[in-house]
Design a protein around this motif. Structure first.
Motif, PDB file in Angstrom:
ATOM      1  N   ASP A 123      12.524 -17.320  35.207  1.00 10.18           N
ATOM      2  CA  ASP A 123      11.078 -17.061  35.200  1.00 10.18           C
ATOM      3  C   ASP A 123      10.758 -15.681  35.773  1.00 10.18           C
ATOM      4  O   ASP A 123      10.882 -15.477  36.994  1.00 10.18           O
ATOM      5  CB  ASP A 123      10.355 -18.140  36.015  1.00 10.18           C
ATOM      6  CG  ASP A 123      10.282 -19.463  35.280  1.00 10.18           C
ATOM      7  OD1 ASP A 123       9.641 -19.508  34.216  1.00 10.18           O
ATOM      8  OD2 ASP A 123      10.884 -20.440  35.749  1.00 10.18           O
ATOM      9  N   ARG A 141       0.751 -21.825  27.467  1.00  8.91           N
ATOM     10  CA  ARG A 141       1.849 -22.431  26.712  1.00  8.91           C
ATOM     11  C   ARG A 141       1.345 -23.149  25.469  1.00  8.91           C
ATOM     12  O   ARG A 141       0.319 -23.828  25.499  1.00  8.91           O
ATOM     13  CB  ARG A 141       2.625 -23.417  27.590  1.00  8.91           C
ATOM     14  CG  ARG A 141       3.523 -22.742  28.607  1.00  8.91           C
ATOM     15  CD  ARG A 141       4.311 -23.754  29.377  1.00  8.91           C
ATOM     16  NE  ARG A 141       5.240 -24.492  28.550  1.00  8.91           N
ATOM     17  CZ  ARG A 141       6.570 -24.298  28.532  1.00  8.91           C
ATOM     18  NH1 ARG A 141       7.119 -23.353  29.283  1.00  8.91           N
ATOM     19  NH2 ARG A 141       7.351 -25.044  27.766  1.00  8.91           N
ATOM     20  N   VAL A 196      13.084 -27.462  39.148  1.00  8.91           N
ATOM     21  CA  VAL A 196      11.708 -27.358  38.666  1.00  8.91           C
ATOM     22  C   VAL A 196      11.189 -28.775  38.410  1.00  8.91           C
ATOM     23  O   VAL A 196      11.853 -29.563  37.736  1.00  8.91           O
ATOM     24  CB  VAL A 196      11.610 -26.572  37.333  1.00  8.91           C
ATOM     25  CG1 VAL A 196      10.147 -26.336  36.962  1.00  8.91           C
ATOM     26  CG2 VAL A 196      12.378 -25.267  37.377  1.00  8.91           C
ATOM     27  N   ASP A 198       9.494 -30.340  36.268  1.00  7.19           N
ATOM     28  CA  ASP A 198       9.020 -30.135  34.892  1.00  7.19           C
ATOM     29  C   ASP A 198       8.717 -31.498  34.273  1.00  7.19           C
ATOM     30  O   ASP A 198       9.456 -32.468  34.499  1.00  7.19           O
ATOM     31  CB  ASP A 198      10.142 -29.432  34.111  1.00  7.19           C
ATOM     32  CG  ASP A 198       9.712 -28.952  32.747  1.00  7.19           C
ATOM     33  OD1 ASP A 198       9.648 -27.732  32.536  1.00  7.19           O
ATOM     34  OD2 ASP A 198       9.473 -29.812  31.859  1.00  7.19           O
ATOM     35  N   ARG A 200       9.270 -32.602  31.517  1.00 10.82           N
ATOM     36  CA  ARG A 200      10.304 -33.106  30.593  1.00 10.82           C
ATOM     37  C   ARG A 200      11.470 -33.777  31.317  1.00 10.82           C
ATOM     38  O   ARG A 200      12.299 -34.433  30.702  1.00 10.82           O
ATOM     39  CB  ARG A 200      10.866 -31.943  29.756  1.00 10.82           C
ATOM     40  CG  ARG A 200       9.856 -31.345  28.802  1.00 10.82           C
ATOM     41  CD  ARG A 200      10.329 -30.038  28.233  1.00 10.82           C
ATOM     42  NE  ARG A 200      10.377 -28.970  29.230  1.00 10.82           N
ATOM     43  CZ  ARG A 200      10.596 -27.692  28.951  1.00 10.82           C
ATOM     44  NH1 ARG A 200      10.789 -27.331  27.701  1.00 10.82           N
ATOM     45  NH2 ARG A 200      10.618 -26.781  29.907  1.00 10.82           N
ATOM     46  N   HIS A 252       5.326 -23.964  38.744  1.00 13.01           N
ATOM     47  CA  HIS A 252       4.960 -22.550  38.786  1.00 13.01           C
ATOM     48  C   HIS A 252       3.971 -22.233  39.907  1.00 13.01           C
ATOM     49  O   HIS A 252       3.946 -21.118  40.416  1.00 13.01           O
ATOM     50  CB  HIS A 252       4.457 -22.087  37.420  1.00 13.01           C
ATOM     51  CG  HIS A 252       5.544 -22.070  36.384  1.00 13.01           C
ATOM     52  ND1 HIS A 252       5.422 -21.431  35.183  1.00 13.01           N
ATOM     53  CD2 HIS A 252       6.793 -22.600  36.383  1.00 13.01           C
ATOM     54  CE1 HIS A 252       6.543 -21.578  34.483  1.00 13.01           C
ATOM     55  NE2 HIS A 252       7.382 -22.305  35.190  1.00 13.01           N
TER      56      HIS A 252
HETATM   57  C1  RP5 Z   1      10.129 -24.519  33.246  1.00 10.09           C
HETATM   58  O1  RP5 Z   1      10.247 -24.470  31.842  1.00 10.09           O
HETATM   59  C2  RP5 Z   1      10.803 -23.269  33.746  1.00 10.09           C
HETATM   60  O2  RP5 Z   1      10.267 -22.879  34.994  1.00 10.09           O
HETATM   61  C3  RP5 Z   1      10.528 -22.281  32.631  1.00 10.09           C
HETATM   62  O3  RP5 Z   1       9.317 -21.612  32.854  1.00 10.09           O
HETATM   63  C4  RP5 Z   1      10.358 -23.143  31.393  1.00 10.09           C
HETATM   64  C5  RP5 Z   1      11.486 -23.021  30.396  1.00 10.09           C
HETATM   65  O4  RP5 Z   1      11.291 -23.897  29.321  1.00 10.09           O
HETATM   66  P1  RP5 Z   1      10.748 -23.414  27.901  1.00 10.09           P
HETATM   67  O5  RP5 Z   1       9.578 -22.491  28.160  1.00 10.09           O
HETATM   68  O6  RP5 Z   1      11.864 -22.670  27.237  1.00 10.09           O
HETATM   69  O7  RP5 Z   1      10.319 -24.645  27.198  1.00 10.09           O
HETATM   70  O8  RP5 Z   1      10.722 -25.660  33.748  1.00 10.09           O
END
Ligand code: RP5
Length: 267
Positions: A123, A141, A196, A198, A200, A252
């Protein structure tokens, strides 16, 4: 000087990857099992824990994704060009699958993530002071609509520094390599390396990242033409303020706090 800050493994409790209010990304009807805060850690007994097992069909045959043959994978090491080493810890293998070191997520399988175990990302926080205010380049996004740092996945065999530059170029410059940025890429200061939270993530696959700040104090960025790439709907300077920067994608917000602190702003 490079600075490494890891999210604290014993106390950090992930939340974004336990959200039961929404269907799992791009699935038709996959919902996570509810995991209360106090039962996230694997050490806590949770006899009723039996979450759905979901790996997206879209991963099948993709060159950037793992196969279902877990016997051939070399966990916790470099597996050919694929980096299966976690930034955080040596992760455990349970029933042949890597186990998320931050605990239960309410979903087994790989979800939409390409790799079992750690999925490595990078990042870049590209920043400046403008009219006395700290700003960084953020994207909206395409998948979730949230504002985010323009990061992305590390390709097999790719150096993280290369990923930082490539992802920024793809997502914030629509793939046009701007040579005026060469000077800026030399200023990188690492802020974070680790997990992270995330949306997912699953019990068996999770995101990890390296966050690096490229700060422009020479006005290099004033002439650069930013344009959103294919994964982004929009790109713009985001001014650091509690109202905007505390509603970002995945972890983030945490990274932006670290970035703000580096520039003596405390959110
Ligand atoms: C987050 O997903 C990470 O911090 C990074 O910003 C991002 C990467 O995934 P994609 O953007 O490729 O889907 O976990």
């Amino acid at each position: 000087m490079r600075k490494h800050i890891l999210m604290d493994l014993p106390t950090f409790v992930h939340t974004k990857c336990r959200d039961t209010s929404k269907v799992y990304l791009r699935s038709k009807n996959i919902f996570r099992q509810f995991v209360p805060d106090e039962l996230v850690k694997w050490e806590k007994p949770f006899p009723d824990y039996n979450p759905p097992d979901y790996t997206s069909e879209n991963l099948r045959g993709k060159p950037w994704a793992d196969s279902e043959n877990l016997d051939e994978m070399r966990w916790n090491e470099l597996d050919g060009k694929i980096n299966r080493v976690s930034h955080i810890t040596k992760y455990r293998i349970e029933n042949k699958r890597p186990q998320n070191p931050f605990g239960r997520t309410g979903l087994q399988g790989r979800g939409t993530l390409g790799r079992w175990g750690p999925n490595h990302a990078a990042d870049p926080i590209v920043s400046r002071f403008y009219n006395g205010k700290l700003q960084f380049i953020a994207i909206e996004r395409g998948d979730t609509g949230e504002m985010a740092i323009p990061g992305g996945m590390v390709d097999p065999g790719e150096d993280v520094n290369e990923t930082l530059k490539r992802e920024f170029t793809e997502e914030a410059l629509d793939g046009i390599d701007d040579k005026t940025l060469e000077e800026l890429w030399k200023t990188g200061a690492e802020l974070y390396r680790g997990y992270v939270d995330d949306h997912r993530n699953t019990d068996n696959a999770w995101m990890e990242t390296v966050v690096v700040n490229f700060h422009d104090d020479k006005g290099i960025l004033n002439e650069v033409k930013f344009k959103a790439g294919s994964d982004a709907k929009n790109v713009r300077w985001l001014t650091i303020s509690p109202s905007e920067c505390l509603k970002l994608y995945a972890s983030h917000e945490h990274f932006i706090r670290l970035f703000a602190e580096r520039h003596n702003i405390h959110l």
